[in-house]
Design an enzyme around this catalytic site. Structure first.
Site, PDB file in Angstrom:
ATOM      1  N   ARG A   1       6.058 -28.843  31.350  1.00 35.81           N
ATOM      2  CA  ARG A   1       6.219 -28.501  30.012  1.00 35.81           C
ATOM      3  C   ARG A   1       5.960 -26.918  29.790  1.00 35.81           C
ATOM      4  NH1 ARG A   1       3.468 -34.033  28.544  1.00 35.81           N
ATOM      5  NH2 ARG A   1       2.065 -32.751  29.988  1.00 35.81           N
TER       6      ARG A   1
ATOM      7  N   SER B   1       1.445 -38.770  27.952  1.00 30.03           N
ATOM      8  CA  SER B   1       0.773 -39.904  27.874  1.00 30.03           C
ATOM      9  C   SER B   1      -0.513 -39.842  27.023  1.00 30.03           C
ATOM     10  CB  SER B   1       0.302 -40.343  29.276  1.00 30.03           C
ATOM     11  OG  SER B   1       1.450 -40.467  29.803  1.00 30.03           O
TER      12      SER B   1
ATOM     13  N   LYS C   1      -9.836 -38.039  32.244  1.00 29.43           N
ATOM     14  CA  LYS C   1      -9.126 -38.750  31.011  1.00 29.43           C
ATOM     15  C   LYS C   1      -9.830 -40.056  30.848  1.00 29.43           C
ATOM     16  CE  LYS C   1      -4.812 -36.356  31.593  1.00 29.43           C
ATOM     17  NZ  LYS C   1      -3.489 -36.168  31.924  1.00 29.43           N
TER      18      LYS C   1
ATOM     19  N   HIS D   1       8.477 -38.969  31.993  1.00 30.45           N
ATOM     20  CA  HIS D   1       7.898 -39.160  33.560  1.00 30.45           C
ATOM     21  C   HIS D   1       9.243 -39.838  34.321  1.00 30.45           C
ATOM     22  CE1 HIS D   1       3.641 -39.915  31.967  1.00 30.45           C
ATOM     23  NE2 HIS D   1       3.602 -38.763  32.851  1.00 30.45           N
TER      24      HIS D   1
HETATM   25  O1  PNS Z   1      -0.550 -37.087  35.086  1.00 31.86           O
HETATM   26  P1  PNS Z   1      -1.749 -36.231  35.309  1.00 31.86           P
HETATM   27  O2  PNS Z   1      -3.070 -36.687  34.628  1.00 31.86           O
HETATM   28  O3  PNS Z   1      -1.289 -34.804  35.059  1.00 31.86           O
HETATM   29  O4  PNS Z   1      -2.036 -36.511  36.882  1.00 31.86           O
HETATM   30  C1  PNS Z   1      -2.876 -35.532  37.408  1.00 31.86           C
HETATM   31  C2  PNS Z   1      -3.062 -35.956  38.869  1.00 31.86           C
HETATM   32  C3  PNS Z   1      -3.488 -37.364  39.202  1.00 31.86           C
HETATM   33  C4  PNS Z   1      -1.637 -35.861  39.526  1.00 31.86           C
HETATM   34  C5  PNS Z   1      -3.837 -34.753  39.442  1.00 31.86           C
HETATM   35  O5  PNS Z   1      -5.160 -34.818  38.829  1.00 31.86           O
HETATM   36  C6  PNS Z   1      -4.183 -34.834  40.863  1.00 31.86           C
HETATM   37  O6  PNS Z   1      -3.076 -34.335  41.713  1.00 31.86           O
HETATM   38  N1  PNS Z   1      -5.337 -35.433  41.516  1.00 31.86           N
HETATM   39  C7  PNS Z   1      -5.559 -35.578  42.763  1.00 31.86           C
HETATM   40  C8  PNS Z   1      -6.920 -34.843  42.940  1.00 31.86           C
HETATM   41  C9  PNS Z   1      -6.441 -33.534  43.821  1.00 31.86           C
HETATM   42  O7  PNS Z   1      -5.532 -33.306  44.727  1.00 31.86           O
HETATM   43  N2  PNS Z   1      -6.885 -32.475  43.054  1.00 31.86           N
HETATM   44  C10 PNS Z   1      -6.722 -31.022  43.490  1.00 31.86           C
HETATM   45  C11 PNS Z   1      -5.473 -30.653  42.802  1.00 31.86           C
HETATM   46  S1  PNS Z   1      -5.160 -28.980  43.096  1.00 31.86           S
END
Ligand code: PNS
Length: 166
Positions: free
Chosen positions: A90, A126, A41, A17
């Protein structure tokens, strides 16, 4: 002047990150690291703890700030004057990340910039770090030293709590 967001759950923040945050900070004016909650998660750290840990790690870059967020990422972008989403990619992430990038662009016009994950961190996530730590493995190579110490302490206290419940 591009203002980019690096969103994630960062539970915990890894070297992978931080590499993406640093590379983003080199090519845009400002970076907002947005600490969200991935509802699918099981979190190890609270949002406040994750923000605190990231803020300490990102203090070395003057154009990076760290903030919590909830709700839709595109709404966060609109409310914070953000015109670009920056994410590490990735190989295994490709189809889901592409889908999210296209959804976010359709919803709001905000585009996503993908940075290929540095090869030395390509296998680090993570979720895997949490799993390895929970099962007693050594995760110190994948995390900044203070984050590794906090991760191992949190896992130890969780495991002790789980043993008491049996
Ligand atoms: O580190 P992660 O778990 O991959 O992070 C995921 C995160 C928090 C960035 C993603 O779940 C997110 O963007 N959540 C916000 C909700 C949202 O906008 N959802 C629609 C995505 S198209």
């Amino acid at each position: 002047m591009t203002r980019a967001v690096c969103p994630g759950s960062f539970d915990p923040v890894t070297h992978g990150h931080l590499d993406v945050i640093e590379r983003t900070a080199r090519v845009v004016a400002d970076v907002v690291v947005a600490v969200g909650t991935n509802i699918s998660k099981n979190a190890l750290f609270t949002p406040d703890e994750r923000v605190e840990m990231l803020a300490e790690e990102c203090a070395q870059w003057s154009n990076v700030e760290v903030t919590p967020f909830d709700g839709l990422l595109v709404d966060f972008c609109a409310a914070n004057g953000i015109d670009m989403i920056s994410k590490g990619l990735r190989a295994a992430d490709f189809s889901y990340e592409l889908q999210m990038a296209q959804m976010n662009r359709k919803l709001s016009g905000v585009d996503t910039m993908f940075l290929p994950t540095a090869p030395q961190w390509a296998f680090v996530s993570s979720s895997l770090v949490r799993e390895v730590a929970t099962l007693g493995g050594d995760v110190t190579a994948f995390l900044p030293a203070k984050i590794a110490a906090r991760t191992m302490a949190r896992v130890a206290s969780r495991n002790a709590g789980a043993a008491m419940d049996v």
